[in-house]
Motif scaffolding. Structure first.
Motif, PDB file in Angstrom:
ATOM      1  N   HIS A  71      -9.588   0.014   1.685  1.00  0.00           N
ATOM      2  CA  HIS A  71      -9.197   0.716   0.762  1.00  0.00           C
ATOM      3  C   HIS A  71      -9.924   2.135   0.620  1.00  0.00           C
ATOM      4  O   HIS A  71     -11.077   2.270   0.930  1.00  0.00           O
ATOM      5  CB  HIS A  71      -9.498  -0.264  -0.656  1.00  0.00           C
ATOM      6  CG  HIS A  71      -8.669  -1.362  -1.019  1.00  0.00           C
ATOM      7  ND1 HIS A  71      -7.479  -1.322  -1.480  1.00  0.00           N
ATOM      8  CD2 HIS A  71      -9.070  -2.648  -0.594  1.00  0.00           C
ATOM      9  CE1 HIS A  71      -7.109  -2.682  -1.379  1.00  0.00           C
ATOM     10  NE2 HIS A  71      -8.093  -3.609  -0.898  1.00  0.00           N
ATOM     11  N   SER A  84     -11.599  -4.135   3.500  1.00  0.00           N
ATOM     12  CA  SER A  84     -11.211  -5.428   2.702  1.00  0.00           C
ATOM     13  C   SER A  84     -11.481  -6.791   3.147  1.00  0.00           C
ATOM     14  O   SER A  84     -11.393  -6.953   4.391  1.00  0.00           O
ATOM     15  CB  SER A  84      -9.800  -5.220   2.470  1.00  0.00           C
ATOM     16  OG  SER A  84      -9.254  -6.293   1.672  1.00  0.00           O
ATOM     17  N   THR A  86      -9.748  -9.180   2.926  1.00  0.00           N
ATOM     18  CA  THR A  86      -8.342  -9.767   3.122  1.00  0.00           C
ATOM     19  C   THR A  86      -8.444  -9.816   4.561  1.00  0.00           C
ATOM     20  O   THR A  86      -7.669 -10.482   5.184  1.00  0.00           O
ATOM     21  CB  THR A  86      -7.410  -9.045   2.632  1.00  0.00           C
ATOM     22  OG1 THR A  86      -7.215  -7.945   2.893  1.00  0.00           O
ATOM     23  CG2 THR A  86      -7.236  -9.249   1.003  1.00  0.00           C
ATOM     24  N   SER A  95      -7.583  -6.340  -4.303  1.00  0.00           N
ATOM     25  CA  SER A  95      -6.257  -7.056  -4.166  1.00  0.00           C
ATOM     26  C   SER A  95      -6.314  -8.110  -5.321  1.00  0.00           C
ATOM     27  O   SER A  95      -4.813  -7.728  -5.926  1.00  0.00           O
ATOM     28  CB  SER A  95      -6.384  -7.937  -2.767  1.00  0.00           C
ATOM     29  OG  SER A  95      -6.233  -7.289  -1.801  1.00  0.00           O
ATOM     30  N   THR A  99      -3.068  -6.983  -7.898  1.00  0.00           N
ATOM     31  CA  THR A  99      -2.001  -7.745  -8.338  1.00  0.00           C
ATOM     32  C   THR A  99      -1.817  -7.957  -9.877  1.00  0.00           C
ATOM     33  O   THR A  99      -0.635  -8.295 -10.328  1.00  0.00           O
ATOM     34  CB  THR A  99      -2.292  -9.373  -7.718  1.00  0.00           C
ATOM     35  OG1 THR A  99      -2.606  -9.338  -6.604  1.00  0.00           O
ATOM     36  CG2 THR A  99      -1.325 -10.417  -8.020  1.00  0.00           C
ATOM     37  N   LYS A 117      -3.556   0.637  -2.985  1.00  0.00           N
ATOM     38  CA  LYS A 117      -3.225  -0.553  -1.975  1.00  0.00           C
ATOM     39  C   LYS A 117      -4.165  -0.392  -0.991  1.00  0.00           C
ATOM     40  O   LYS A 117      -4.901   0.652  -0.458  1.00  0.00           O
ATOM     41  CB  LYS A 117      -1.856  -0.512  -1.696  1.00  0.00           C
ATOM     42  CG  LYS A 117      -1.339   0.982  -1.019  1.00  0.00           C
ATOM     43  CD  LYS A 117       0.054   0.711  -0.753  1.00  0.00           C
ATOM     44  CE  LYS A 117       0.667   1.810  -0.004  1.00  0.00           C
ATOM     45  NZ  LYS A 117       2.035   1.830   0.381  1.00  0.00           N
ATOM     46  N   ARG A 118      -4.257  -1.534  -0.051  1.00  0.00           N
ATOM     47  CA  ARG A 118      -4.900  -1.512   1.305  1.00  0.00           C
ATOM     48  C   ARG A 118      -4.166  -0.849   2.321  1.00  0.00           C
ATOM     49  O   ARG A 118      -2.925  -0.580   2.293  1.00  0.00           O
ATOM     50  CB  ARG A 118      -5.182  -2.968   1.453  1.00  0.00           C
ATOM     51  CG  ARG A 118      -3.868  -3.625   1.757  1.00  0.00           C
ATOM     52  CD  ARG A 118      -4.234  -5.270   2.026  1.00  0.00           C
ATOM     53  NE  ARG A 118      -2.945  -5.890   2.429  1.00  0.00           N
ATOM     54  CZ  ARG A 118      -2.972  -7.376   2.714  1.00  0.00           C
ATOM     55  NH1 ARG A 118      -3.954  -8.009   3.056  1.00  0.00           N
ATOM     56  NH2 ARG A 118      -2.007  -7.768   3.217  1.00  0.00           N
ATOM     57  N   TYR A 286       3.824  -6.975  -0.063  1.00  0.00           N
ATOM     58  CA  TYR A 286       2.459  -7.548   0.003  1.00  0.00           C
ATOM     59  C   TYR A 286       2.032  -8.106  -1.605  1.00  0.00           C
ATOM     60  O   TYR A 286       1.476  -9.316  -1.615  1.00  0.00           O
ATOM     61  CB  TYR A 286       1.581  -6.133  -0.050  1.00  0.00           C
ATOM     62  CG  TYR A 286       0.102  -6.547  -0.309  1.00  0.00           C
ATOM     63  CD1 TYR A 286      -0.694  -7.622   0.128  1.00  0.00           C
ATOM     64  CD2 TYR A 286      -0.648  -5.874  -0.931  1.00  0.00           C
ATOM     65  CE1 TYR A 286      -1.850  -7.973   0.046  1.00  0.00           C
ATOM     66  CE2 TYR A 286      -2.067  -6.023  -1.177  1.00  0.00           C
ATOM     67  CZ  TYR A 286      -2.634  -7.100  -0.750  1.00  0.00           C
ATOM     68  OH  TYR A 286      -4.245  -7.217  -0.899  1.00  0.00           O
ATOM     69  N   LEU A 290       1.251 -11.842  -2.978  1.00  0.00           N
ATOM     70  CA  LEU A 290       0.158 -12.435  -3.624  1.00  0.00           C
ATOM     71  C   LEU A 290       0.474 -13.147  -5.006  1.00  0.00           C
ATOM     72  O   LEU A 290      -0.215 -14.014  -5.326  1.00  0.00           O
ATOM     73  CB  LEU A 290      -0.965 -11.064  -4.286  1.00  0.00           C
ATOM     74  CG  LEU A 290      -1.346 -10.641  -2.719  1.00  0.00           C
ATOM     75  CD1 LEU A 290      -2.155  -9.330  -3.215  1.00  0.00           C
ATOM     76  CD2 LEU A 290      -2.565 -11.469  -2.327  1.00  0.00           C
TER      77      LEU A 290
END
Length: 293
Positions: A71, A84, A86, A95, A99, A117-118, A286, A290
């Motif tokens: 990020h 991240s 993730t 994240s 969301t 966003k990533r 994405y 999630l």
């Protein structure tokens, strides 16, 4: 160096020249001083060309690439530039926060989630076949960071869409192919759609030379090792501070670091924004994923 030499150097002005060159070097790398990394240079119009060869997995590793999520965004409390979790298949506070923003039913929430966003990055070892702007790079092994669009080109080579196209392993020393990397500016964004593979050919004709090349590759696993990621709690604390929630007292050294690193990180964020349509994962899919978890 003796004091006498120091004084002589001062008279000649050579020390100043060295300092200026070092500062220029630091500015040109935008804070990234890893000389193992290769980057395609583009002209003022945003056009660039080079020929590279993706290399096999380095010794002791299974895959010829690693996948990294990160990020890079700015909030009221400063910059948030972090890897991240993730990437490791773990929960990540950004994240989770994105969301929540995405699902709050407002356009403002979705816009904020998009900004935060990533970013998806792949890293591979490459062999530089041709680099017209920097010919000194030719014949050398580098690490190369690239985005989803180029990775899609690699995937398409391995899994061609049509029957008359032969599948190739673009990472293979003998049965792979050179990759013509072509960059251009399309509607203000970096575009690699014209990039293509050439015919199948060995990287080099001599196996001993290939083995020597292979041994020059850098580790890829180090980029996704556990020590490259902060803990969930550390990231959550940092996120809260960046978002302006300064209930938790921030370390003065971190605050000072934020003030100092602003200009470099503006370049990072600008780069993320510039390549967003080319190199990042699709936002809608994405967040939909999630939300369903």
């Amino acid at each position: 160096m003796s004091f006498k030499d120091l004084k002589k150097q001062s008279k000649l002005g050579s020390l100043t020249q060295k300092l200026v060159k070092e500062v220029e070097k630091m500015n040109n790398t935008n804070g990234n001083n890893d000389d193992r990394l290769w980057k395609l240079d583009v002209d003022k119009s945003g056009n660039g060309y080079a020929v590279i060869r993706f290399l096999p997995a380095p010794d002791g590793e299974d895959l010829p690439f690693v996948k990294l999520y990160s990020h890079a965004f700015q909030g009221p409390g400063g910059w948030y530039i972090e890897n991240s979790l993730t990437t490791l298949g773990q929960k990540d506070p950004v994240s989770e926060y994105n969301t929540t923003l995405w699902n709050n039913g407002t356009d403002a929430g979705k816009d904020a989630a998009r900004r935060q966003k990533r970013k998806l990055t792949y890293i591979s070892n490459i062999y530089v076949v041709k680099d017209p702007t920097n010919p000194e790079n030719e014949g050398k092994v580098f690490l190369y960071k690239y985005g989803k669009k180029i990775f899609d080109k690699l995937t398409a080579a391995m899994q061609p869409e049509f029957e008359d196209e032969e599948a190739i392993d673009p990472f293979d020393f003998w049965q792979g192919a050179n990759f013509k990397l072509k960059a251009k500016n399309v509607a203000g964004y970096r575009n690699y759609d014209s990039s293509e593979f050439t015919a199948v050919t060995p990287v080099l004709d001599d196996d001993d030379a290939l083995e020597a090349l292979w041994k020059k590759e850098s580790s890829l696993s180090e980029f996704v090792a556990a020590d490259q990621f902060k803990s969930y709690d550390e990231l959550k604390k940092r996120l809260g501070y960046v978002l302006g929630n300064k209930v938790v007292r921030q370390d003065p050294e971190v605050v000072e670091e934020d003030n100092d690193r602003g200009s470099a990180e503006q370049l990072v964020t600008a780069a993320v924004s510039k390549t967003s349509t080319e190199d990042e994962d699709d936002t809608l899919s994405y967040f939909a994923q999630l939300a369903s978890e």
